[in-house]
Write a protein that holds these residues in place. Sequence first.
Motif, PDB file in Angstrom:
ATOM      1  N   TYR A 101       0.875  -1.168  -0.008  1.00 49.93           N
ATOM      2  CA  TYR A 101       0.101   0.113  -0.129  1.00 49.93           C
ATOM      3  C   TYR A 101       0.879   1.157   0.021  1.00 49.93           C
ATOM      4  O   TYR A 101       1.883   1.314   0.712  1.00 49.93           O
ATOM      5  CB  TYR A 101      -0.888   0.064   1.313  1.00 49.93           C
ATOM      6  CG  TYR A 101      -1.735  -1.450   1.465  1.00 49.93           C
ATOM      7  CD1 TYR A 101      -3.092  -1.168   0.691  1.00 49.93           C
ATOM      8  CD2 TYR A 101      -1.356  -2.451   1.904  1.00 49.93           C
ATOM      9  CE1 TYR A 101      -3.954  -2.161   0.855  1.00 49.93           C
ATOM     10  CE2 TYR A 101      -2.277  -3.566   1.796  1.00 49.93           C
ATOM     11  CZ  TYR A 101      -3.298  -3.561   1.328  1.00 49.93           C
ATOM     12  OH  TYR A 101      -4.205  -4.597   1.571  1.00 49.93           O
ATOM     13  N   TYR A 116      -3.809   3.488  -0.550  1.00 50.96           N
ATOM     14  CA  TYR A 116      -3.906   2.729  -1.884  1.00 50.96           C
ATOM     15  C   TYR A 116      -3.031   1.706  -2.103  1.00 50.96           C
ATOM     16  O   TYR A 116      -1.907   1.933  -2.329  1.00 50.96           O
ATOM     17  CB  TYR A 116      -4.625   3.685  -2.972  1.00 50.96           C
ATOM     18  CG  TYR A 116      -5.653   4.497  -2.711  1.00 50.96           C
ATOM     19  CD1 TYR A 116      -7.028   4.112  -3.020  1.00 50.96           C
ATOM     20  CD2 TYR A 116      -5.466   5.810  -2.290  1.00 50.96           C
ATOM     21  CE1 TYR A 116      -7.955   5.122  -2.742  1.00 50.96           C
ATOM     22  CE2 TYR A 116      -6.543   6.898  -1.971  1.00 50.96           C
ATOM     23  CZ  TYR A 116      -7.895   6.184  -2.504  1.00 50.96           C
ATOM     24  OH  TYR A 116      -9.236   6.908  -2.297  1.00 50.96           O
ATOM     25  N   GLY A 163      -5.760  -0.296  -7.728  1.00 54.56           N
ATOM     26  CA  GLY A 163      -5.517   0.500  -6.630  1.00 54.56           C
ATOM     27  C   GLY A 163      -5.341   1.853  -7.146  1.00 54.56           C
ATOM     28  O   GLY A 163      -5.515   3.000  -6.584  1.00 54.56           O
ATOM     29  N   SER A 173      -8.350   3.612  -8.204  1.00 56.79           N
ATOM     30  CA  SER A 173      -9.252   3.832  -7.224  1.00 56.79           C
ATOM     31  C   SER A 173      -8.801   5.252  -6.472  1.00 56.79           C
ATOM     32  O   SER A 173      -9.526   6.040  -6.216  1.00 56.79           O
ATOM     33  CB  SER A 173      -9.389   2.765  -6.154  1.00 56.79           C
ATOM     34  OG  SER A 173      -9.568   1.740  -6.817  1.00 56.79           O
ATOM     35  N   MET A 174      -7.406   5.548  -6.260  1.00 59.07           N
ATOM     36  CA  MET A 174      -6.838   6.688  -6.062  1.00 59.07           C
ATOM     37  C   MET A 174      -7.276   7.693  -6.987  1.00 59.07           C
ATOM     38  O   MET A 174      -7.689   8.749  -6.256  1.00 59.07           O
ATOM     39  CB  MET A 174      -5.419   6.641  -5.789  1.00 59.07           C
ATOM     40  CG  MET A 174      -4.644   7.955  -5.345  1.00 59.07           C
ATOM     41  SD  MET A 174      -4.295   9.171  -6.514  1.00 59.07           S
ATOM     42  CE  MET A 174      -2.980   8.243  -7.593  1.00 59.07           C
ATOM     43  N   LYS A 229     -10.634   3.558   0.227  1.00 67.27           N
ATOM     44  CA  LYS A 229      -9.119   2.877   0.427  1.00 67.27           C
ATOM     45  C   LYS A 229      -9.432   1.461   0.622  1.00 67.27           C
ATOM     46  O   LYS A 229     -10.418   1.179   1.867  1.00 67.27           O
ATOM     47  CB  LYS A 229      -8.294   3.489   1.210  1.00 67.27           C
ATOM     48  CG  LYS A 229      -8.015   5.214   1.069  1.00 67.27           C
ATOM     49  CD  LYS A 229      -7.290   6.020   1.951  1.00 67.27           C
ATOM     50  CE  LYS A 229      -7.386   7.165   1.523  1.00 67.27           C
ATOM     51  NZ  LYS A 229      -6.542   7.993   2.388  1.00 67.27           N
ATOM     52  N   GLY A 264      -9.182   0.398  -2.385  1.00 69.26           N
ATOM     53  CA  GLY A 264      -9.665   0.293  -3.678  1.00 69.26           C
ATOM     54  C   GLY A 264     -10.065  -0.730  -4.150  1.00 69.26           C
ATOM     55  O   GLY A 264      -9.668  -2.104  -3.623  1.00 69.26           O
TER      56      GLY A 264
END
Length: 202
Positions: free
Chosen positions: A89, A94, A100, A103-104, A110, A112
């Motif tokens: 991470y 994330y 990930g 998603s960020m 978080k 993600g």
Amino acid sequence: MSKNTTRRWSTAALTAAVCVGSFVLTSPSAPAAQLPDRTAVIAAPAPADAAAPGLGAAPRISRAQVLARAKTWLTANNGRPVPYSQTKYWKDGYRQDCSGYVSMALGLSKPGPNTVSLKNDGYTRRIAMKDLAPGDLVIKANSNSADNRHVVIFDGWANGAHTVYKSYEQAGGGAGTRWKQHSYGVNGRDGYHAYRPVNITG
């Protein structure tokens, strides 16, 4: 003790017993004790690539904001790209893999959702490749292996024929975060398809 005294004590005891019994019969019964949520007690921690809950709370975000956030990982590692990892991470919480990273950029919960969840669990909706706009995604999620799944952030077409586009991605093989031209999904036969994040504006 006299018989009269014994009789009075017996009567008193009987009256008390009747009162107690009446209380038990007439008082509202207490709700049944709630058993603990055994699922919550024994459930194993979610795997690193598990879908993140709370889509409904995903903030609205503009296309410009998505791209600006995507750019931050190009130099977040002391001026270098964030390294790729399916298990680690980054400092912002994330996951350091492709989903990930996406998603960020989208501001999702978080660490993600994974690539399959980005495609299937309401985070995005399918669109035609010709309708791609900056901040949209191109996803391949038709494999059981995380090594054969991928997602990139569309940044614009690289040519007038729309056969190549610019994109941001988190890539393995030592690359990490990068801006790169791709043709994923253009021929319609490689498993990649276009998707629009539902929390994106415009």
